[in-house]
Enzyme design. Structure first.
Site, PDB file in Angstrom:
ATOM      1  N   ARG A 139       1.296  -1.047   0.025  1.00 32.38           N
ATOM      2  CA  ARG A 139       0.056   0.472  -0.153  1.00 32.38           C
ATOM      3  C   ARG A 139       1.286   1.373   0.108  1.00 32.38           C
ATOM      4  O   ARG A 139       1.922   1.127   0.709  1.00 32.38           O
ATOM      5  CB  ARG A 139      -1.038  -0.035   1.397  1.00 32.38           C
ATOM      6  CG  ARG A 139      -2.007   0.977   1.418  1.00 32.38           C
ATOM      7  CD  ARG A 139      -2.438   1.247   2.486  1.00 32.38           C
ATOM      8  NE  ARG A 139      -3.515   2.613   2.372  1.00 32.38           N
ATOM      9  CZ  ARG A 139      -4.465   2.867   3.633  1.00 32.38           C
ATOM     10  NH1 ARG A 139      -3.979   2.298   4.664  1.00 32.38           N
ATOM     11  NH2 ARG A 139      -5.279   3.915   2.563  1.00 32.38           N
ATOM     12  N   HIS A 140       0.257   2.383  -0.585  1.00 35.07           N
ATOM     13  CA  HIS A 140       1.248   3.426  -0.573  1.00 35.07           C
ATOM     14  C   HIS A 140       1.303   3.977   0.546  1.00 35.07           C
ATOM     15  O   HIS A 140       0.851   3.250   1.779  1.00 35.07           O
ATOM     16  CB  HIS A 140       0.593   4.715  -1.685  1.00 35.07           C
ATOM     17  CG  HIS A 140      -1.360   5.074  -0.765  1.00 35.07           C
ATOM     18  ND1 HIS A 140      -1.457   5.476   0.094  1.00 35.07           N
ATOM     19  CD2 HIS A 140      -2.439   4.448  -1.613  1.00 35.07           C
ATOM     20  CE1 HIS A 140      -2.634   5.768   0.209  1.00 35.07           C
ATOM     21  NE2 HIS A 140      -2.716   5.083  -0.299  1.00 35.07           N
ATOM     22  N   GLY A 141       2.198   4.962   0.808  1.00 36.93           N
ATOM     23  CA  GLY A 141       2.218   5.455   2.179  1.00 36.93           C
ATOM     24  C   GLY A 141       1.719   6.588   2.981  1.00 36.93           C
ATOM     25  O   GLY A 141       0.560   7.055   1.639  1.00 36.93           O
ATOM     26  N   ASN A 198      -4.784  11.248   3.432  1.00 36.12           N
ATOM     27  CA  ASN A 198      -4.846   9.939   4.798  1.00 36.12           C
ATOM     28  C   ASN A 198      -4.549  10.687   6.203  1.00 36.12           C
ATOM     29  O   ASN A 198      -5.571  10.693   7.263  1.00 36.12           O
ATOM     30  CB  ASN A 198      -3.585   8.820   5.169  1.00 36.12           C
ATOM     31  CG  ASN A 198      -4.038   8.422   3.375  1.00 36.12           C
ATOM     32  OD1 ASN A 198      -2.670   7.723   3.142  1.00 36.12           O
ATOM     33  ND2 ASN A 198      -5.107   8.053   3.294  1.00 36.12           N
ATOM     34  N   GLY A 246     -10.636   8.241  -2.833  1.00 33.37           N
ATOM     35  CA  GLY A 246     -11.204   8.399  -3.744  1.00 33.37           C
ATOM     36  C   GLY A 246     -10.010   8.526  -5.107  1.00 33.37           C
ATOM     37  O   GLY A 246      -8.924   8.016  -4.938  1.00 33.37           O
ATOM     38  N   ARG A 259       0.623   8.809  -5.157  1.00 30.56           N
ATOM     39  CA  ARG A 259       0.765   8.652  -3.576  1.00 30.56           C
ATOM     40  C   ARG A 259       1.138   7.188  -4.070  1.00 30.56           C
ATOM     41  O   ARG A 259       2.334   6.388  -3.148  1.00 30.56           O
ATOM     42  CB  ARG A 259      -0.611   8.368  -3.068  1.00 30.56           C
ATOM     43  CG  ARG A 259      -1.836   7.987  -2.690  1.00 30.56           C
ATOM     44  CD  ARG A 259      -2.833   8.386  -2.282  1.00 30.56           C
ATOM     45  NE  ARG A 259      -3.992   7.456  -2.209  1.00 30.56           N
ATOM     46  CZ  ARG A 259      -4.898   7.908  -3.015  1.00 30.56           C
ATOM     47  NH1 ARG A 259      -5.051   9.525  -3.929  1.00 30.56           N
ATOM     48  NH2 ARG A 259      -5.767   7.060  -2.970  1.00 30.56           N
ATOM     49  N   LYS A 270       2.192   5.814  -6.725  1.00 24.16           N
ATOM     50  CA  LYS A 270       3.683   5.998  -7.638  1.00 24.16           C
ATOM     51  C   LYS A 270       4.825   6.439  -7.344  1.00 24.16           C
ATOM     52  O   LYS A 270       5.585   6.264  -7.141  1.00 24.16           O
ATOM     53  CB  LYS A 270       3.271   7.181  -9.013  1.00 24.16           C
ATOM     54  CG  LYS A 270       4.104   7.110 -10.225  1.00 24.16           C
ATOM     55  CD  LYS A 270       3.812   8.280 -10.929  1.00 24.16           C
ATOM     56  CE  LYS A 270       4.996   8.170 -12.152  1.00 24.16           C
ATOM     57  NZ  LYS A 270       4.020   9.180 -12.993  1.00 24.16           N
ATOM     58  N   GLU A 321     -12.217   9.010 -13.506  1.00 24.92           N
ATOM     59  CA  GLU A 321     -13.793   9.981 -13.846  1.00 24.92           C
ATOM     60  C   GLU A 321     -14.468   9.738 -12.722  1.00 24.92           C
ATOM     61  O   GLU A 321     -14.878   8.712 -11.814  1.00 24.92           O
ATOM     62  CB  GLU A 321     -14.472   8.854 -14.789  1.00 24.92           C
ATOM     63  CG  GLU A 321     -16.241   9.553 -15.754  1.00 24.92           C
ATOM     64  CD  GLU A 321     -16.665   8.207 -16.547  1.00 24.92           C
ATOM     65  OE1 GLU A 321     -17.436   8.937 -16.520  1.00 24.92           O
ATOM     66  OE2 GLU A 321     -16.659   7.408 -16.526  1.00 24.92           O
TER      67      GLU A 321
END
Length: 888
Positions: free
Chosen positions: A440-442, A447, A454, A490, A492, A515
């Site tokens: 998962r991203h940091g 957050n 979203g 986040r 990337k 979208e």
RNA sequence: GGGCGGUUAGCUCAGCGGUAGAGCAUUGCAUUCACAUUGCAAGGGCCACAGGUUCAAAUCCUGUACCGCCCACCA
């Protein structure tokens, strides 16, 4: 003052009490403390209502489970239902037949879907039945044998066993049922003695004999024992011309020790394609094998004018023809022999050469461990697994000694498809293992504010950057095939940090859903739970379910295209990660996705590793058309079930304590569970095997629909109550012996429940305002009657406890029954009536009455849970009897 | 053919080295008193048979006779 009704009415009590238990949460071991105690419920067939055999099994298990729960164990009884491949397909095909339909008129997909719906509909019926029996099992862990999580484990095991060389495909002869169009294991056939004509024919210079002339068209080998002096002038390989059914054949002499010199003339012709013994002879001597009979038990063109006829129709005509040719020597009309039948439909088994998958039972494992069979035998020998009643231990050993390789493929449609594909050259392709590392991203700026993000493309915070670096460190040293990442900032950035730290160049970014449709949730404060995915799917604010699944499938295409054994790192956000996993495992309903979302929550920069099995893709690949023998998957049930709920359950509850089931599936199921479990986990699946007998009617007749003597447990429950049925099933029967069940017996036990009720009524009526919490009451001035009942009570506690510990349930039941009715009611209560009139003895007597009642309720609760819990509830108790402490 | 059990009260079965047990059924008596879905009491068994071990056997051993089950399966 609490008033009880004059009689006990189970209809007012049972569903209410069961609901109380459910609401309490104590069926779930997560709400209990102590050392784990586990029983995995043998899953009843989802397609059939419960029969009285289930009632017995459920009762026995529930008694054990309730006893140990009261003794302070963290008790798990894990329920489930079984798709029961062959059994269910047979039932469903019968239904189709009644409707003038047949599976052979349908596509496989149509059939599967209809069967699935049929089973899902009936599944609830058996689950309701289990509840009515009072089963204190943990419904939150309820599982079906076709659950994708179970299938995944089954596939993994298949793959491991294949790689270990234990699973192989062989084109040898197998038991074929012409009605069901499938191969069957030896266990799935039965023998029946028949008297049939036995024919002696002239075959060249020999006399041969057979009960099956219709198989004889292709016969061109005569076989005799090498030591048979009568035929010593014939040598192996000699040939001669013989006039036969459809003209002259060139026959060859074969010498083989399988021939019994005493039997018939000591000479036989062989039909290798349709007889196991003949097949083996043909294999030994590398003889030609020709199919004579097709899979529908009709004769093939080799039979000339008989082609297309069913075997029984052709038989007399063939005999007639041979007779006309002067080749019939004699007919023995009273020949007695055994014929092999399909255990389901009773039709003749026609052995056929059909390729099947087998598991080697006696081949040592490549890691140095003994064979599956030997591991199971050793386990029983050195008491790692104990079979309750020695009798079954002997039977088990005997069977194991003679075990043959186990065919695990079936040519039926209702079941788990075999995960094997063939290319045009006939090469075998298995599923591919893909090792995935989710990251998962940091922490992102979103957050940090604790809002839903979203599609918002927020960057990482400083803390997020640090977290990503830390995760990169954790992955250091691993060989990584590739990094695939979401293109949101986040993710990337996180992916890039990991790539840089590990020196990985192979990295790609893939577009997220961007979208904005409403976007109501964006930036909203995060609430408790896991609502994001719900909101995406539920409120149409974002991606639809279809779009999400399509996107997850796209992700898998990318993953599958990577030709490497090394793990693939997938970086993304918390909602998408479990979705990929869920889609891969086939959980593609909304509920399934949400379930996964709950289970696989990752913290920021969290790591989750798993291995996926991916179907091979390619030009002209065709999947094996067969399904697994149900017992191959249910043989993995004890560990497969516990592996579905994260790793924690498996670590906590495996090996389980007891497997309780009917002795009739000792070989089908229990033996297989033992072998599979040792193979997969190195541990026994359970410590004890407790086998119950068959429930028979009052005349010891086997219950069957055709005899009309089937006892419907739910009908009995309606009339007499669950407690009465349970007690009747347990009372005066010992482990492993068949149990005759009569209505009188059940009625008697209903009387017992009522007796107990009235004992409670008496005790309560004489309590006046005496306070109820008197478990520590100090007795003074005991009368002889008092002393006697206290001693008897102590004795009863010991006996019941010992009986339950040693699986002597009937002994425990009899003990408590006698104590309650004789010692307590008939003797003590009668004497207490006098004592209660005595002002000095009164209080003491009341205390003994109440304490005795408490203990009786506890001792009886495992057997008669409803009436005891109901009375307990009248005694001003704060906690349920269900979890009250077992008396000492 | 190989293996495993069973044979105890009219019925169904416990007991498995120390004076024969339960449930149901049968018979008699009781009954405003917790319960008639009751209580009290009674009848009923050389524990299949024959040997053996033991101070002691329904219980352990051997054999016999029935009954049942499992596995294998001869064309």
């Amino acid at each position: 003052m609490i008033e009880l009704d004059k009689t006990y009415d189970h209809t007012k009590v049972e569903s209410k009490i069961y609901q109380q238990w459910l609401d309490s949460g104590f069926f779930n071991p997560d709400n209990l403390q102590g050392e784990p105690y586990t029983i995995i419920m043998p899953p009843p067939n989802a397609n059939a209502p419960l029969h009285v055999g289930h009632a017995l099994g459920m009762t026995v298990q529930d008694i054990l489970v309730r006893f140990h729960r009261m003794r302070g164990r963290k008790t798990l009884w894990l329920p489930g239902t079984d798709h029961a491949g062959f059994e269910t397909q047979v039932v469903f095909e019968k239904k189709l037949e009644k409707e003038g339909n047949s599976r052979f008129k349908m596509t496989r997909e149509e059939f599967y879907k209809q069967c699935w719906d049929f089973v899902q509909k009936n599944k609830h019926i058996s689950e309701e039945g289990i509840k009515r029996l009072g089963a204190s099992c943990d419904w939150s862990r309820n599982i079906f044998t076709l659950d994708p999580k179970i299938v995944k484990t089954v596939y993994q095991t298949f793959q491991e066993m294949y790689k270990d060389g234990l699973i192989y495909r062989s084109g040898r002869i197998c038991n074929w049922c012409p009605k069901h169009q499938t191969g069957l294991a030896d266990l799935e056939t039965k023998y029946e003695e028949r008297v049939e004509p036995y024919y002696y024919f002239r075959y060249g210079p020999f006399t041969i004999s057979t009960s099956r002339p219709e198989t004889k068209f292709g016969d061109k080998y005569v076989v005799m024992h090498p030591a048979d002096k009568r035929y010593s002038k014939y040598k192996q390989g000699d040939t001669f011309e013989a006039e036969w059914i459809n003209g002259s054949v060139k026959a060859t002499v074969i010498k083989d020790e399988a021939v019994d010199m005493e039997f018939g003339s000591g000479v036989m012709t062989i039909t290798p394609a349709h007889d196991p013994v003949d097949f083996e002879i043909a294999q030994r001597h590398k003889l030609d094998i020709e199919q004579i009979i097709d899979k529908r038990a009709k004769l093939l063109p080799v039979a000339a004018e008989f082609a297309g006829m069913k075997i029984l129709e052709a038989r007399p005509k063939i005999v007639e023809k041979l007779k006309a040719k002067g080749l019939l020597e004699k007919i023995d009309e009273n020949y007695k022999h055994n014929v092999q039948l399909c255990y389901k439909c009773g039709n003749l088994i026609e052995p056929q050469i059909v390729p099947q998958w087998y598991i080697a039972m006696t081949k040592p494992l490549p890691d140095g461990r003994p064979s599956l069979r030997d591991m199971a035998v050793d386990a029983v020998k050195n008491k790692e697994i104990e079979i309750v009643t020695e009798k079954f231990e002997k039977i088990f050993m005997h069977w194991m000694e003679n075990i043959r390789d186990w065919p695990i493929s079936r040519q039926i449609w209702w079941g788990i498809p075999i995960p094997v594909w063939y290319d045009k050259e006939g090469n075998t392709h298995l599923q591919k293992e893909k090792k995935i590392i989710f990251v998962r991203h940091g922490e992102s700026t979103g957050n940090a504010k604790d809002v839903y993000e979203g599609q918002l493309d927020n960057p990482l915070t400083k803390k997020g950057l640090e977290e990503a670096a830390k995760t990169a460190q954790a992955l250091k040293g691993k060989k990584i095939a590739k990094i695939i990442s979401s293109d949101l900032q986040r993710a990337k950035t996180t992916a890039e940090i990991v790539a840089e730290a590990l020196g990985i160049k192979n990295i790609s970014f893939h577009p997220e859903f961007r979208e904005v449709r409403g976007g109501k949730f964006e930036g909203e404060t995060r609430k408790k739970g896991f609502p994001l995915l719900l909101r995406i799917l539920g409120e149409g604010a974002g991606e639809t379910l279809e779009e999400l699944i399509t996107r997850a499938k796209e992700a898998w295409k990318i993953i599958n295209a990577i030709e490497s054994e090394d793990p693939i790192v997938v970086v993304g956000h918390n909602s998408f990660l479990p979705v990929i996993k869920a889609v891969q495992e086939g959980v593609i309903t909304k509920e399934g996705l949400i379930d996964y979302r709950k289970k696989w929550h990752l913290d920021n920069a969290g790591i989750y590793e798993f291995t996926a099995l991916v179907n091979p893709e390619g030009e002209g690949l065709v999947q094996d058309p067969d399904t697994f023998d149900t017992w191959f998957s249910s043989g993995q049930w004890p560990f497969a079930t516990l592996m579905t709920n994260g790793e924690k359950d498996f670590r906590t509850f495996f090996p389980t304590q007891v497997m309780e089931t009917g002795w009739d599936i000792l070989f089908f199921w229990v033996a297989r569970m033992v072998m599979m479990s040792y193979y997969k986990t190195g541990k026994p699946p359970f410590e004890k095997i407790f086998l119950h007998g068959l429930v028979r009617d009052k005349d010891k007749q086997k219950m069957s629909k055709s005899k009309g003597n089937v006892v419907d447990p739910l009908g009995v429950i309606d009339t007499y109550g669950t407690d009465a049925l349970r007690f009747a099933l347990i009372f005066s029967t010992s482990a492993g012996n068949d149990i005759p069940l009569s209505e009188d017996k059940i009625k008697g036990m209903k009387h017992f429940a009522n007796k107990l009720w009235n004992i409670a009524r008496f005790v309560l009526a004489n309590l006046e305002n005496y306070e109820l919490g008197i478990m520590d009451y100090e007795f003074k001035a005991l009368t002889p009657a008092d002393t006697e009942i206290i001693d008897a009570l102590k004795f009863a506690i010991d006996e019941v406890t010992e009986g339950l510990e040693n699986f002597q349930l009937h002994a425990a039941a009899q003990e408590i029954y006698n104590f309650v009715w004789k010692n307590f009611a008939d003797v003590y209560i009668e004497k207490s009536k006098e004592q209660l009139k005595d002002p000095i003895l009164k209080e003491n007597t009341q205390a003994i009455l109440l304490n005795s009642l408490f203990i009786i309720l506890k001792l009886l609760h495992p057997f008669m849970p409803f009436v005891t819990e109901e009375i307990w509830g009248k005694l001003n108790q704060k906690e349920l009897l269900l979890i009250s402490a077992w008396p000492k």
